[in-house]
Design a protein around this motif. Structure first.
Motif, mmCIF file in Angstrom:
data_model
loop_
_atom_site.group_PDB
_atom_site.id
_atom_site.type_symbol
_atom_site.label_atom_id
_atom_site.label_comp_id
_atom_site.label_asym_id
_atom_site.label_seq_id
_atom_site.Cartn_x
_atom_site.Cartn_y
_atom_site.Cartn_z
ATOM 1 N N ARG A 227 0.823 -1.207 0.000
ATOM 2 C CA ARG A 227 0.000 0.000 0.000
ATOM 3 C C ARG A 227 0.858 1.259 0.000
ATOM 4 O O ARG A 227 1.890 1.336 0.667
ATOM 5 C CB ARG A 227 -0.907 -0.015 1.238
ATOM 6 N N LEU A 228 0.433 2.257 -0.775
ATOM 7 C CA LEU A 228 1.145 3.537 -0.844
ATOM 8 C C LEU A 228 0.749 4.370 0.374
ATOM 9 O O LEU A 228 -0.300 5.016 0.391
ATOM 10 C CB LEU A 228 0.784 4.262 -2.138
ATOM 11 N N ASP A 229 1.588 4.355 1.406
ATOM 12 C CA ASP A 229 1.308 5.125 2.618
ATOM 13 C C ASP A 229 2.261 6.315 2.696
ATOM 14 O O ASP A 229 3.079 6.556 1.797
ATOM 15 C CB ASP A 229 1.423 4.244 3.860
ATOM 16 N N ALA A 230 2.163 7.070 3.782
ATOM 17 C CA ALA A 230 2.958 8.293 3.921
ATOM 18 C C ALA A 230 4.454 7.985 3.924
ATOM 19 O O ALA A 230 5.251 8.698 3.288
ATOM 20 C CB ALA A 230 2.561 9.021 5.202
ATOM 21 N N GLU A 231 4.866 6.932 4.635
ATOM 22 C CA GLU A 231 6.283 6.579 4.702
ATOM 23 C C GLU A 231 6.835 6.222 3.322
ATOM 24 O O GLU A 231 7.915 6.662 2.928
ATOM 25 C CB GLU A 231 6.476 5.402 5.667
ATOM 26 N N PHE A 255 -10.469 9.403 -2.261
ATOM 27 C CA PHE A 255 -10.256 10.475 -1.285
ATOM 28 C C PHE A 255 -9.072 10.209 -0.373
ATOM 29 O O PHE A 255 -8.239 11.098 -0.128
ATOM 30 C CB PHE A 255 -11.526 10.668 -0.444
ATOM 31 N N GLU A 256 -8.959 8.990 0.155
ATOM 32 C CA GLU A 256 -7.918 8.681 1.130
ATOM 33 C C GLU A 256 -6.524 8.903 0.547
ATOM 34 O O GLU A 256 -5.645 9.467 1.205
ATOM 35 C CB GLU A 256 -8.050 7.239 1.633
ATOM 36 N N LEU A 257 -6.307 8.463 -0.690
ATOM 37 C CA LEU A 257 -5.002 8.629 -1.311
ATOM 38 C C LEU A 257 -4.706 10.095 -1.597
ATOM 39 O O LEU A 257 -3.603 10.594 -1.308
ATOM 40 C CB LEU A 257 -4.914 7.828 -2.610
ATOM 41 N N VAL A 258 -5.674 10.796 -2.157
ATOM 42 C CA VAL A 258 -5.461 12.196 -2.489
ATOM 43 C C VAL A 258 -5.169 13.013 -1.233
ATOM 44 O O VAL A 258 -4.254 13.848 -1.214
ATOM 45 C CB VAL A 258 -6.678 12.766 -3.239
ATOM 46 N N GLN A 259 -5.911 12.757 -0.158
ATOM 47 C CA GLN A 259 -5.685 13.502 1.074
ATOM 48 C C GLN A 259 -4.329 13.172 1.671
ATOM 49 O O GLN A 259 -3.630 14.060 2.195
ATOM 50 C CB GLN A 259 -6.792 13.205 2.086
ATOM 51 N N LEU A 260 -3.924 11.896 1.602
ATOM 52 C CA LEU A 260 -2.599 11.493 2.071
ATOM 53 C C LEU A 260 -1.521 12.274 1.329
ATOM 54 O O LEU A 260 -0.594 12.836 1.947
ATOM 55 C CB LEU A 260 -2.396 9.992 1.862
ATOM 56 N N CYS A 261 -1.621 12.333 0.016
ATOM 57 C CA CYS A 261 -0.629 13.042 -0.781
ATOM 58 C C CYS A 261 -0.620 14.532 -0.464
ATOM 59 O O CYS A 261 0.447 15.158 -0.364
ATOM 60 C CB CYS A 261 -0.901 12.828 -2.269
ATOM 61 N N ARG A 262 -1.781 15.117 -0.307
ATOM 62 C CA ARG A 262 -1.854 16.549 0.009
ATOM 63 C C ARG A 262 -1.196 16.842 1.350
ATOM 64 O O ARG A 262 -0.482 17.839 1.502
ATOM 65 C CB ARG A 262 -3.314 17.014 0.026
ATOM 66 N N ASP A 263 -1.425 15.966 2.333
ATOM 67 C CA ASP A 263 -0.817 16.150 3.658
ATOM 68 C C ASP A 263 0.701 16.048 3.589
ATOM 69 O O ASP A 263 1.423 16.855 4.199
ATOM 70 C CB ASP A 263 -1.362 15.111 4.641
ATOM 71 N N VAL A 264 1.195 15.045 2.856
ATOM 72 C CA VAL A 264 2.641 14.858 2.733
ATOM 73 C C VAL A 264 3.274 16.049 2.023
ATOM 74 O O VAL A 264 4.319 16.570 2.435
ATOM 75 C CB VAL A 264 2.964 13.548 1.978
ATOM 76 N N LEU A 265 2.639 16.516 0.944
ATOM 77 C CA LEU A 265 3.185 17.644 0.205
ATOM 78 C C LEU A 265 3.151 18.928 1.034
ATOM 79 O O LEU A 265 4.085 19.739 0.982
ATOM 80 C CB LEU A 265 2.418 17.839 -1.101
ATOM 81 N N ALA A 266 2.069 19.123 1.797
ATOM 82 C CA ALA A 266 1.979 20.310 2.655
ATOM 83 C C ALA A 266 3.098 20.303 3.693
ATOM 84 O O ALA A 266 3.704 21.350 3.978
ATOM 85 C CB ALA A 266 0.616 20.358 3.338
ATOM 86 N N ALA A 267 3.382 19.114 4.250
ATOM 87 C CA ALA A 267 4.448 18.990 5.240
ATOM 88 C C ALA A 267 5.820 19.284 4.627
ATOM 89 O O ALA A 267 6.747 19.713 5.329
ATOM 90 C CB ALA A 267 4.441 17.592 5.854
ATOM 91 N N ARG A 268 5.944 19.064 3.327
ATOM 92 C CA ARG A 268 7.200 19.340 2.625
ATOM 93 C C ARG A 268 7.289 20.794 2.163
ATOM 94 O O ARG A 268 8.275 21.195 1.536
ATOM 95 C CB ARG A 268 7.348 18.419 1.412
ATOM 96 N N GLY A 269 6.259 21.578 2.452
ATOM 97 C CA GLY A 269 6.275 22.982 2.098
ATOM 98 C C GLY A 269 5.807 23.302 0.697
ATOM 99 O O GLY A 269 5.997 24.424 0.218
#
Length: 396
Positions: A227-231, A255-269
């Motif tokens: 599974r493609l997770d945050a790590e 939704f779950e995947l898109v939100q995961l990606c948005r969160d990771v990208l936001a954390a990366r600035g």
């Protein structure tokens, strides 16, 4: 070709009957459907890579009564126009578990069928480079006026559909453009456009990087299995993907995947303005009943909202019982069956209207940009009155 901004991407909805030109099987559970667009309708079906259309069909319910279904599908091919002025439009339909229309289409849809197809809409388009220049460069290979860019797309399952059109157009438009694609599926047999993606890789070996992630099939590289997770996403962004200096990110899937990606990208600035996303599911199957709207009983003694809406220059009023907590769209459909909508889940933006008077609360919003909200636009499928009178303008 229309200007590729959010407003232009949300044109007025219209349906026309189109003939299916070809049906091609992509996987056991997915087909590619090409519609022929006659010259006299070509202007209604101009589109930008990444946009979608809605199909309108009539199917019997469990009791045999005729009812209308609307389903939205992204366009997977780049725009094309033939010498006689006609064109074509290609979508992909993946069978969903319990999906009536997608199951029927995969089993029975064939060339020669006629369907009502909505004019293309959607804001899942490239905005960093002028999309009109992208298409001009494709039609005139010597013209590389569209600036080179660096792009990353992350898709899952049928989320690859609009990404295919974006990838083809962006890579063809400028010899300096680079695109990384992370594509998640259960197994190899589920990968849509497998051969087409391989062809893109062969055509642009130095500029197109393809990373298949399979959740139920072991790959040689462990990072591409499971599974493609945050790590895992963080690891890919730090190693396999050129994640610095990206002009645009494209995210498409559940939704779950898109939100995961948005969160990771936001954390990366990564700035919000550099991220485009489109959802294929929200986990909320609620929708109006066909084209009529959910029936609502009104007692003359009970408290009601007065909903006023303008469509095609005609203003209509309807009363909605407070206790029913009826959406503006549902109320409008009870008296005007031509009110525009497609998904009824807050995803596509087809039912967008401008709030002219009164106030509403929206349950969900996956379609409107902050600047549209600031300008007073709402999704009528998700909007419920909070003041005695509410007025919206679909023509606004």
């Amino acid at each position: 070709m229309s200007i590729p901004d959010t407003a232009a991407a949300r044109r007025r909805v219209s349906f026309h009957s189109l003939t299916v030109k070809e049906v091609r099987r992509l996987t056991e559970d997915a087909i590619e459907v090409t519609f022929a667009v006659p010259a006299q309708l070509a202007g209604h079906y101009d589109y930008l890579p990444g946009q979608y259309v809605a199909l309108r069909v009539h199917m019997p319910d469990a009791s045999g009564r005729d009812r209308e279904l609307r389903r939205s599908y992204s366009i997977c091919a780049v725009p094309v126009q033939f010498a006689d002025g006609s064109s074509e439009l290609t979508i992909a339909i993946k069978r969903d578990i319990g999906g009536e229309f997608s199951t029927w289409a995969n089993a029975e849809l064939a060339a020669g069928a006629v369907m009502d197809v909505m004019s293309p809409m959607g804001a899942f388009i490239s905005r960093k480079g002028a999309a009109s220049n992208v298409l001009n460069s494709m039609n005139h290979p010597g013209d590389l006026s569209n600036k080179a860019g660096n792009y990353v797309a992350i898709a899952a399952g049928s989320g690859i559909t609009p990404v295919m059109a974006l990838a083809r157009s962006l890579l063809a438009a400028n010899s300096g453009t680079r695109l990384d694609l992370v594509y998640a599926n259960k197994a190899t047999m589920d990968v849509m456009f497998l051969e087409e993606l391989a062809d893109l890789k062969d055509r642009y070996p130095q500029r197109f990087a393809l990373h298949h992630v399979l959740t139920r099939e072991q790959r040689i590289a462990p990072i591409l299995s499971g599974r493609l997770d945050a790590e895992k996403l963080e690891f890919l962004l730090g190693t396999a993907i050129h994640a610095e200096g990206i002009d645009e990110w494209f995210l498409c899937g559940p939704f779950e995947l898109v939100q995961l990606c948005r969160d990771v990208l936001a954390a990366r600035g990564v700035q919000r303005d550099n991220i485009r996303f489109e959802l294929f599911t929200t986990g909320r199957p609620d929708s109006p009943e066909g084209q009529r709207g959910r029936p609502v009983m009104i007692d003359s003694s009970e408290e009601t909202y007065k909903i006023r809406f303008t469509l095609d220059g005609l203003t209509t009023e309807i009363l909605s019982p407070v206790h029913a907590r009826e959406s503006v769209l549902n109320a409008a459909l009870r008296v005007r069956p031509d009110v525009p909508f497609a998904c009824a889940g807050g995803v596509c933006g087809t039912c967008r209207a401008k709030l002219v008077a009164g106030n509403v609360t929206m349950d969900e919003n996956y379609a409107l940009e902050p600047e549209e909200l600031d300008a007073g636009y709402v999704l009528t499928c998700q909007s419920h009155p909070t003041t005695p009178e509410v007025t919206v303008d679909y023509d606004g």
